[in-house]
Design an enzyme around this catalytic site. Structure first.
Site, PDB file in Angstrom:
ATOM      1  N   ARG A  52       0.814  -1.222   0.000  1.00 36.79           N
ATOM      2  CA  ARG A  52       0.000   0.000   0.000  1.00 36.79           C
ATOM      3  C   ARG A  52       0.842   1.265   0.000  1.00 36.79           C
ATOM      4  O   ARG A  52       0.415   2.303   0.506  1.00 36.79           O
ATOM      5  CB  ARG A  52      -0.973   0.005   1.191  1.00 36.79           C
ATOM      6  CG  ARG A  52      -1.763  -1.290   1.361  1.00 36.79           C
ATOM      7  CD  ARG A  52      -2.653  -1.619   0.181  1.00 36.79           C
ATOM      8  NE  ARG A  52      -3.742  -0.701   0.017  1.00 36.79           N
ATOM      9  CZ  ARG A  52      -4.953  -0.850   0.543  1.00 36.79           C
ATOM     10  NH1 ARG A  52      -5.227  -1.878   1.263  1.00 36.79           N
ATOM     11  NH2 ARG A  52      -5.887   0.039   0.322  1.00 36.79           N
ATOM     12  N   ARG A  75      -2.317   7.268  -0.146  1.00 36.09           N
ATOM     13  CA  ARG A  75      -2.706   7.432   1.240  1.00 36.09           C
ATOM     14  C   ARG A  75      -1.728   8.204   2.113  1.00 36.09           C
ATOM     15  O   ARG A  75      -2.095   9.188   2.726  1.00 36.09           O
ATOM     16  CB  ARG A  75      -2.986   6.070   1.901  1.00 36.09           C
ATOM     17  CG  ARG A  75      -3.912   5.198   1.071  1.00 36.09           C
ATOM     18  CD  ARG A  75      -4.717   4.330   1.921  1.00 36.09           C
ATOM     19  NE  ARG A  75      -3.934   3.229   2.436  1.00 36.09           N
ATOM     20  CZ  ARG A  75      -4.427   2.288   3.212  1.00 36.09           C
ATOM     21  NH1 ARG A  75      -5.694   2.330   3.578  1.00 36.09           N
ATOM     22  NH2 ARG A  75      -3.676   1.304   3.641  1.00 36.09           N
ATOM     23  N   ARG A 115      -5.204  12.723  -6.213  1.00 37.95           N
ATOM     24  CA  ARG A 115      -6.524  12.140  -5.978  1.00 37.95           C
ATOM     25  C   ARG A 115      -7.594  13.232  -5.993  1.00 37.95           C
ATOM     26  O   ARG A 115      -8.680  13.048  -6.548  1.00 37.95           O
ATOM     27  CB  ARG A 115      -6.536  11.423  -4.633  1.00 37.95           C
ATOM     28  CG  ARG A 115      -7.782  10.580  -4.391  1.00 37.95           C
ATOM     29  CD  ARG A 115      -7.726  10.025  -2.989  1.00 37.95           C
ATOM     30  NE  ARG A 115      -8.875   9.221  -2.646  1.00 37.95           N
ATOM     31  CZ  ARG A 115     -10.074   9.696  -2.414  1.00 37.95           C
ATOM     32  NH1 ARG A 115     -10.320  10.985  -2.518  1.00 37.95           N
ATOM     33  NH2 ARG A 115     -11.067   8.877  -2.090  1.00 37.95           N
TER      34      ARG A 115
HETATM   35  O1  CP3 Z   1      -0.189  -1.304  -2.670  1.00 42.56           O
HETATM   36  C1  CP3 Z   1      -0.384  -0.284  -3.335  1.00 42.56           C
HETATM   37  O2  CP3 Z   1       0.110   0.795  -3.008  1.00 42.56           O
HETATM   38  C2  CP3 Z   1      -1.173  -0.381  -4.624  1.00 42.56           C
HETATM   39  C3  CP3 Z   1      -2.531  -0.023  -4.519  1.00 42.56           C
HETATM   40  C4  CP3 Z   1      -3.517  -0.906  -3.760  1.00 42.56           C
HETATM   41  C5  CP3 Z   1      -4.760  -0.385  -3.319  1.00 42.56           C
HETATM   42  N1  CP3 Z   1      -5.493  -1.411  -2.817  1.00 42.56           N
HETATM   43  C6  CP3 Z   1      -5.183   1.022  -3.437  1.00 42.56           C
HETATM   44  C7  CP3 Z   1      -6.228   1.532  -2.544  1.00 42.56           C
HETATM   45  C8  CP3 Z   1      -3.492  -2.269  -3.434  1.00 42.56           C
HETATM   46  C9  CP3 Z   1      -2.392  -3.293  -3.621  1.00 42.56           C
HETATM   47  C10 CP3 Z   1      -4.748  -2.570  -2.847  1.00 42.56           C
HETATM   48  C11 CP3 Z   1      -5.125  -3.933  -2.419  1.00 42.56           C
HETATM   49  C12 CP3 Z   1      -6.347  -4.140  -1.629  1.00 42.56           C
HETATM   50  N2  CP3 Z   1      -7.538  -3.486  -1.742  1.00 42.56           N
HETATM   51  C13 CP3 Z   1      -6.478  -5.151  -0.663  1.00 42.56           C
HETATM   52  C14 CP3 Z   1      -5.412  -6.166  -0.313  1.00 42.56           C
HETATM   53  C15 CP3 Z   1      -4.337  -5.606   0.532  1.00 42.56           C
HETATM   54  C16 CP3 Z   1      -4.688  -5.373   1.956  1.00 42.56           C
HETATM   55  O3  CP3 Z   1      -4.559  -4.227   2.404  1.00 42.56           O
HETATM   56  O4  CP3 Z   1      -5.080  -6.342   2.632  1.00 42.56           O
HETATM   57  C17 CP3 Z   1      -7.779  -5.057  -0.123  1.00 42.56           C
HETATM   58  C18 CP3 Z   1      -8.364  -5.919   0.958  1.00 42.56           C
HETATM   59  C19 CP3 Z   1      -8.459  -4.004  -0.832  1.00 42.56           C
HETATM   60  C20 CP3 Z   1      -9.860  -3.551  -0.675  1.00 42.56           C
HETATM   61  C21 CP3 Z   1      -9.937  -2.132  -0.274  1.00 42.56           C
HETATM   62  N3  CP3 Z   1      -9.612  -1.044  -1.075  1.00 42.56           N
HETATM   63  C22 CP3 Z   1     -10.367  -1.604   0.975  1.00 42.56           C
HETATM   64  C23 CP3 Z   1     -10.806  -2.458   2.145  1.00 42.56           C
HETATM   65  C24 CP3 Z   1     -10.291  -0.210   0.908  1.00 42.56           C
HETATM   66  C25 CP3 Z   1     -10.721   0.809   1.930  1.00 42.56           C
HETATM   67  C26 CP3 Z   1      -9.818   0.905   3.070  1.00 42.56           C
HETATM   68  C27 CP3 Z   1      -8.401   1.284   2.694  1.00 42.56           C
HETATM   69  O5  CP3 Z   1      -7.547   0.399   2.775  1.00 42.56           O
HETATM   70  O6  CP3 Z   1      -8.164   2.447   2.358  1.00 42.56           O
HETATM   71  C28 CP3 Z   1      -9.768   0.123  -0.364  1.00 42.56           C
HETATM   72  C29 CP3 Z   1      -9.476   1.483  -0.857  1.00 42.56           C
HETATM   73  C30 CP3 Z   1      -8.147   1.768  -1.401  1.00 42.56           C
HETATM   74  N4  CP3 Z   1      -7.410   0.938  -2.211  1.00 42.56           N
HETATM   75  C31 CP3 Z   1      -7.417   2.969  -1.216  1.00 42.56           C
HETATM   76  C32 CP3 Z   1      -6.213   2.831  -1.923  1.00 42.56           C
HETATM   77  C33 CP3 Z   1      -5.114   3.844  -2.083  1.00 42.56           C
HETATM   78  C34 CP3 Z   1      -7.902   4.166  -0.420  1.00 42.56           C
HETATM   79  C35 CP3 Z   1      -8.882   4.937  -1.243  1.00 42.56           C
HETATM   80  C36 CP3 Z   1      -8.675   6.406  -1.199  1.00 42.56           C
HETATM   81  O7  CP3 Z   1      -7.708   6.937  -1.769  1.00 42.56           O
HETATM   82  O8  CP3 Z   1      -9.551   7.043  -0.616  1.00 42.56           O
END
Ligand code: CP3
Length: 344
Positions: free
Chosen positions: A27, A31, A40
């Site tokens: 991640r 963020r 964003r």
């Molecule tokens: O790793 C990276 O930097 C690449 C980008 C990436 C995102 N999501 C961007 C994102 C990756 C690899 C993911 C994977 C992901 N997404 C997983 C598996 C990894 C883990 O953390 O267990 C899961 C379970 C998700 C599902 C998901 N996406 C959730 C539960 C959420 C909301 C909570 C959170 O983690 O922020 C997201 C949103 C999300 N995905 C954001 C980002 C940058 C935040 C959205 C925003 O910018 O407002």
């Protein structure tokens, strides 16, 4: 073949000697960086950002420039696969992902498509191509997908949950539906990862974020066989399997047809090496909360981690994604500490 200036990650993944431990963070794209939040803002929403190849490429490269990590990971989400299969999601501010429609019956499963990445996920593939061009070989690019079980969780539950009890209920009450859904997700995921590799991804990681809510027996029935299919199908580049909380499956993970196993911070390093065996590279596993500590504490904990893992067949990372309220200066302290203590 492509010539990378920094191929530490790929050499470590393949079990070759490295002069230094490679480091990146789950991640890392987004963020934590003000530079991410600015892009964003410009895009409007998370989904608008993720589906805009130019902007997605920009935030993918930011951590390479700003934090000095040894790999980029494509900015996207694991939930693009359910969407490509016909189950769109929305990203609710401060709530997370929500699926307006969920899987409730076999008819719902039958209505799902096998994803056609070149059509349904072209925006990700285009972003990968832009990233590869703009990185021009500085570091490798990581592609990724969710593990079938973790995606099933969201597709049945419809949103995040502490227990995913609705999704788990389906495993016990409707195994036929569960396996049919898992197989369709698996078929879609294999096509998707192969398309990411064709577009330029140098390594792919499978995120089984909710592995830890299953019993060992259920994990063997509902997750491992599908991860096995994916690992067997991806022969082009190294594969990393990160199954959060699946401490009980480490021995079986050692037998997967993949190069790297990710560990979370609950997993003891020496015990993991023993269970997984010497033929895999390990990745992890600093508690992301360490990054809330002082620079001294971060350096200290990073040193302890490196001493436990050793300097070969190892990729330094956190034990899960970096938390959004982490100070980028502390992240840089972690990255720099790996580079300092992780050199031969
Ligand atoms: O790793 C990276 O930097 C690449 C980008 C990436 C995102 N999501 C961007 C994102 C990756 C690899 C993911 C994977 C992901 N997404 C997983 C598996 C990894 C883990 O953390 O267990 C899961 C379970 C998700 C599902 C998901 N996406 C959730 C539960 C959420 C909301 C909570 C959170 O983690 O922020 C997201 C949103 C999300 N995905 C954001 C980002 C940058 C935040 C959205 C925003 O910018 O407002």
């Amino acid at each position: 073949m492509e010539k990378l200036q920094n191929d530490l990650l790929l050499r470590a993944a393949r079990g070759e000697q490295t002069e230094r431990i490679p480091v990146w963070m789950m991640r890392q794209a987004g963020r934590i960086l003000p530079e991410y939040r600015a892009v964003r803002e410009k895009a409007g929403s998370f989904i608008q950002l993720a589906t805009n190849p130019e902007l997605a490429a920009e935030v993918t490269i930011q951590p390479v420039d700003i934090l000095g990590v040894d790999a980029a990971i494509i900015f996207s989400d694991i939930l693009v696969i359910p969407e490509a299969m016909g189950l769109p999601y929305i990203m609710e501010e401060r709530v997370g992902p929500i699926f307006p429609n969920i899987i409730q019956s076999m008819a719902d499963v039958e209505k799902l498509r096998i994803a056609d990445p070149e059509h349904d996920l072209k925006y990700v593939l285009d972003a990968i191509k832009i990233v590869k061009k703009e990185l021009s070989g500085r570091v490798p690019l990581i592609g990724f997908a969710g593990a079938p079980f973790t995606l099933l969780c969201y597709m049945i539950e419809g949103r995040g949950s502490k227990t995913f009890s609705k999704a788990k209920k389906a495993l016990y009450t409707d195994p036929v539906l569960s396996h049919a859904l898992l197989q369709k997700i698996t078929d879609s995921t294999i096509l998707y990862l192969k398309a990411q590799i064709a577009a330029g991804a140098n390594l792919v990681q499978i995120f089984d974020s909710w592995a830890g809510i299953l019993s060992p027996e259920q994990y063997r029935i509902y997750s491992l066989p599908y991860i096995t299919q994916i690992c067997d199908a991806i022969t082009e580049v190294p594969v990393t399997v990160f199954a959060k909380g699946a401490f009980f499956a480490r021995e079986e993970m050692g037998k997967l047809n993949c190069e790297v196993i990710g560990l979370d911070w609950n997993m003891d390093v020496a015990e993991s090496r023993k269970l997984i065996g010497g033929n895999k590279t390990l990745q992890g596993n600093l508690d992301p909360c360490v990054l809330y500590g002082s620079f001294d504490e971060i350096r200290n904990q990073t040193k302890i981690m490196i001493d436990a893992f050793g300097k070969q067949r190892y990729i330094a990372n956190l034990g899960h994604g970096v938390y959004p309220d982490t100070n980028p200066d502390n992240v840089r302290c972690f990255i720099d500490a790996v580079k300092e203590f992780g050199s031969r």
